[in-house]
Enzyme design. Sequence first.
Site, PDB file in Angstrom:
ATOM      1  N   ASP A   1      -4.876  -8.033  -2.993  1.00 26.03           N
ATOM      2  CA  ASP A   1      -4.897  -7.959  -2.282  1.00 26.03           C
ATOM      3  C   ASP A   1      -6.783  -8.626  -1.602  1.00 26.03           C
ATOM      4  O   ASP A   1      -6.662  -9.608  -1.354  1.00 26.03           O
ATOM      5  CB  ASP A   1      -5.330  -6.522  -1.677  1.00 26.03           C
ATOM      6  CG  ASP A   1      -5.470  -6.433  -0.589  1.00 26.03           C
ATOM      7  OD1 ASP A   1      -5.268  -7.447   0.647  1.00 26.03           O
ATOM      8  OD2 ASP A   1      -5.059  -5.397   0.309  1.00 26.03           O
TER       9      ASP A   1
ATOM     10  N   HIS B   1       1.098  -1.234  -0.227  1.00 25.99           N
ATOM     11  CA  HIS B   1      -0.266  -0.106  -0.126  1.00 25.99           C
ATOM     12  C   HIS B   1       0.677   1.390  -0.189  1.00 25.99           C
ATOM     13  O   HIS B   1       0.510   2.378  -1.319  1.00 25.99           O
ATOM     14  CB  HIS B   1      -1.075   0.253   1.181  1.00 25.99           C
ATOM     15  CG  HIS B   1      -1.611  -0.829   0.962  1.00 25.99           C
ATOM     16  ND1 HIS B   1      -2.785  -1.246   0.236  1.00 25.99           N
ATOM     17  CD2 HIS B   1      -1.951  -2.223   2.524  1.00 25.99           C
ATOM     18  CE1 HIS B   1      -3.282  -2.794   0.318  1.00 25.99           C
ATOM     19  NE2 HIS B   1      -3.061  -2.724   0.990  1.00 25.99           N
TER      20      HIS B   1
END
Length: 444
Positions: A317, A266
């Site tokens: 993810d 991220h």
Amino acid sequence: MQVTYWAEHAWLDTNVEPGVALEVTDGRITAVRKGAEAPPPGAVVLRGLTIPGLANAHSHAFHRALRGTVQVGSGTFWTWREVMYQVASRLTPETYFSLARAVYAEMALAGITAVGEFHYLHHAPGGVAYSDPNAMGEALIAAAADAGIRITLLDTAYLSSGFGEAPNKHQLRFSDGTAEAWAERASALKSSGHALIGAAIHSVRAVPAAQLSTVAQWAEARRAPLHVHLSEQTAENDACRAAHGCTPTRLLADHGVLGPRTTGVHNTHLTNEDIALLGSSVTGTCMCPTTERDLADGIGPAATLQREGSPLSLGSDSHAVIDLLEEARAMELDERLRTRARGHWTAAALLRAATEDGHAALGWHDAGRLEPGAPADFATVALDSVRTAGPVPRLAAETAVFAATAADVRHTVVAGRHVVRDGMHTLIPDVARALADSIAALRS
């Protein structure tokens, strides 16, 4: 075993070449022959654009069960997390194997040949160890084998619920108590032909600062990949400053976590100093745009990070969708929204993040390229679907990145084996049914 694949078009380094013969022996590419205008006798024909296999550098397989249930109503990452905990509480090694097998088969259908599984669901409810302490991790490794793809199991240290706080009731399944106990359990996991073992620090809030170096040293001793969720939420940054007087990135740097085998996942809410620390240490960045926008996390400074020296990779993810082509173009399109300017990455650069650099982040350093000596892992994207028909072949890479979807993947080959043929999984004939059944089992 020897086989020749003939690609109607192939992406070689940064160029699209017509008529390419890929000779494969025992799962590796032994020759790449350009200018093959027609398929050689006996060759397997791949119509469309053949690219190196896609690397999904960040996956939580069980989050796939949340798709369609967490898009209703309002909320934040933290409210989403409560729903995720409910799903995690129902999984057993047997049900996790069934779900992950179907999820990894969905990835194969999307052209993904390697997955990085960020694995923290280790123990039975209440934190009691299974008779095999790695039963859940072994289930994931077996699931990948059944689905026909490679896996890097990023066994994750998850020891606390926040800075100075014990795990909550949901997180007891995740925790080994200490980093030393985590290392002892993780050391029993073994790599195999289709599986590598790596490490992960869930986040700076989930591993006490004094224990970060234990995980980093475990990975360093094995020259294994090390991943960490980093600055996904501003609340994490604020809590880290309150506890330690610095950002999460600085905390990781001070405890020896950053480096070329480390990937921050991220990397969304960073300071200029954070970016400089990540770039100068050649710590990677895994962007997960579909999840980051689904959870309203924000848009990370991917272009700046790359300019400063941080290699980029991509992940799906939480599996709001499983589509690495979508992740690739979303990184560019999100940057356009953030900067109000176009053209931050070429199609070739985005494909590199989705292939070669993604594999490197997972420890598969010889994969992600169509060249002699590389694993025979590749995928073919149709150029004649309603999304991709029309552009000239020399722009096939642009078409694939900016128009195609996972539904346009026609073939997936892993270690020379045709795992997806003409859009159908050859090992799991009905992937949709496998997904539906495995998810339904968690709701009964």
